[in-house]
Design a protein around this motif. Sequence first.
Motif, PDB file in Angstrom:
ATOM      1  N   HIS A 114       0.866  -1.184   0.000  1.00  0.00           N
ATOM      2  CA  HIS A 114       0.000   0.000   0.000  1.00  0.00           C
ATOM      3  C   HIS A 114       0.902   1.233   0.000  1.00  0.00           C
ATOM      4  O   HIS A 114       1.632   1.471   0.961  1.00  0.00           O
ATOM      5  N   GLU A 117       1.247   3.691   2.893  1.00  0.00           N
ATOM      6  CA  GLU A 117       1.710   3.144   4.174  1.00  0.00           C
ATOM      7  C   GLU A 117       3.227   3.196   4.082  1.00  0.00           C
ATOM      8  O   GLU A 117       3.933   2.191   4.010  1.00  0.00           O
ATOM      9  N   GLU A 227       0.598  -0.458   7.214  1.00  0.00           N
ATOM     10  CA  GLU A 227       0.264   0.485   8.282  1.00  0.00           C
ATOM     11  C   GLU A 227      -1.235   0.581   8.423  1.00  0.00           C
ATOM     12  O   GLU A 227      -1.989   0.351   7.478  1.00  0.00           O
TER      13      GLU A 227
HETATM   14 ZN   LIG Z   1      -1.908  -1.981   4.162  1.00  0.00          ZN
END
Ligand SMILES: [Zn+2]
Length: 819
Positions: A114, A117, A227
């Motif tokens: 991601h 993150e 995250e």
């Molecule tokens: Zn993630």
Amino acid sequence: MTRILLLSALILGIFTQAQELKSPSEFLGFELGTAFSRHYEVVDYFEYLAQAAPDRVKIKVYGQTNERRPLILVYVSSPGNMAQLETLRQEHLKATTGEGAGEKAIVWLSYNVHGNESVSTEASMKTIYELLTSRSSLLENTLVIMDPCVNPDGRDRYSNWYNQYQNRPHQVDPNSKEHHEGWWNGRSNHYMFDLNRDWAWLTQVESQQRIEEYNNWLPHVHVDFHEQGVDNPYYFAPGAEPYHEVITDFQREFQSTLGRNHAKYFDAQGWLYFTKEVFDLFYPSYGDTYPMYNGAIGMTYEQGGSGRAGLGIVTRIGDTLTLKDRIDHHFTTGISTVEVSSQNAGRLNREFRKFHQKKDFRYKSYVLKGDRDKLDGIKSLLDKHRILYGDLGKGNYKGHDFKTGAQGSLSVEDNAMVVSTDQPKGTLVQVLFEPNAKLSDSLTYDITAWSLPYAHGLDALASASLIAPEGDRPPSPRSVIERGSYGFITDWNSLRDARFLAELIQNGIRARTADHPFSIGGRSFARGSLIITKGDNARKPDFIQILQRISDRYEKDIFSAGTGFVDTGKDFGSSSVRMIEVPKIAVLSGGPTSSLRFGEVWHFFEQQLHYPLTVIDDDYAGRVDLDPYTVLILPDGRYGEHFKGKELSKLKDWVAKGGKLIAMGGAIKALDGKDGFGIEAREMEEDLDQEEETVVPQSYEDLEREQIRGAITGAIFKTRVDNTHPLAYGYGPEYFSLKLGSDSYEYLDSGNAVYLVDDTIPYSGFAGSEAQKEIGKSLIYGVESHGRGQVIYMVDNPLFRGFWENGKLLFANALFMVD
Ligand SMILES: [Zn+2]
């Protein structure tokens, strides 16, 4: 002599390089954690390490993103291991067939899937530096493979955005702009796809290129660094229930072994963390589950932070969370993972070998039957996963029939294949194919159904006995286009057919579609079949060459007709053999739309159908003249106050003049009850307890469980199809739909192409008892006429995560067939 010289030069080399290796901060020119590094800087650092310590670090560029950023893997180990990397790999892979003498631990660390993150790529640099310096002893029996950034387009989108909006010095007040990324955020990739939902479906270039490398190695341990919200303590393994039942006792246990080791470090620092909650292990397309189903210990580690945290932010309890803190945490679990793996290398190897020997699968074989385009589609996915299969000869097979959800039989001519669990990838086969995965807990993070035969629209049977394939069938010969013919006919029942049409019309070839079944020259054709006549294309001198070239590309079987005079049905000149218009497409983005749902539409057009579209942002959509467009797509989202007053009349006028409006999910909700739109939502009953005989006050603890009775967490339902409707051309009388929620709508007055009747027990996945009642007799896909135009309602999302192959023709029908 030369040998000794070379050796001493080598030793000297190692010595001086180890002394001089630059830390990330020294190399980047700023202290790690005081700024976000850009992708090229990260690549530069790893390349630098590979040059400075060539005996211990090797880089492989394994691909490129949509925006042309390099995707890299970094191999780190002791000089001894690195010198025989290929032997080590081959020896390890032999374990999947019960052989081999591998004894090294192989740990794969994936960072920043991601993009926003954004801490994890920073942590990857610190981790490799420490592995090469203070913790190099861990590498004696361990190979670490690092993917420093799985999603560089998303990550650079975030870091470039942050660099532009950042206060200087950075502002820890959460209200400042630097903590509020907009709609076009960095979490997803270029096409706004979530790459951590794509491991099994491989719809994105990043996943497709990575899986090739992943299968080359099949590591013992895989970590996906993530995250979560700013206020959350750190999360690491063991994961939460539900666990998929194929996850072995050892895989469960080893997660705890790792978790306890991480806890030791976190305890010493006083850092908060949690385990066994939220992040379950069920849906197969994650960076933790997919590795699990391939024999690894697959895990997600979650730091608090993500796109909101910037370089520092004040948390709810008044502490300041900094990027440096976030780096330290991910660094600590990364090193701890390598440490535990190194200590348990022998066990990891033994258990990995054992995993692949598993043979006690409920179903031994899956028989799949269907149109050649569909079989080709699933074969190409299986090839990417290195799942073996074979073609199947004539026969009658018994087992669990996917269509009825009960024991039955399937008879097969020459249009079938078989996939067996009796192969190294047997566990993955079970997970992807079984009709209904066992769910130990209905509270899950994601969808609970995905079974590939349903997703690909194949007739299928799961057999408890092993069915042997017949060996590869030679492809059936395709008919050659006969030049002087009056017209050319071809079938319409797959996305490949839609691609074929899309390319034809973009090359200026005119095509018609038949609204009634017909037969000609001894062949029968269904509704939706394409008819391309010489007469319609008389002005195109190279018509035949273009048709031949495009037919070859899509392996189309073309029937050449000497006449337009049909044996049964309507002649080619009939008004019900309609000219297909060349659609001019616009899609709404931004504002009310969900970026992921918009991305699915965007990707469908550009990378699957190969047809252009115009992306109109909600910011200026009100000023756009819609007249040049024939199709406007409103992706799923939260439309709230949209479609009122002027905005609504503009839309209605455009439809009345001949526009085609495709409303998906939340866009339908926004049109519900609006003057001129016939769609009508069902209201979910307020009190779920209403019909219970004894009413007992709900305990606070049970509330979440109670609410799930009204929920559908991604389940598969059997719907009815009116395939005389153009929206459903190419489909049979039934369609299995993936329902993502319990929103339901009444039947339309007419134009109900796909709908649910009373059979609302899911064929796969979870649906709460109240939700099941709610969706009885409801619309799934329908069309309403307004003046010269249409409104097409898509209650379920056929483009969800790009993997529901059998729904894509519905979308193509909406573009080309509905008129
Ligand atoms: Zn993630």
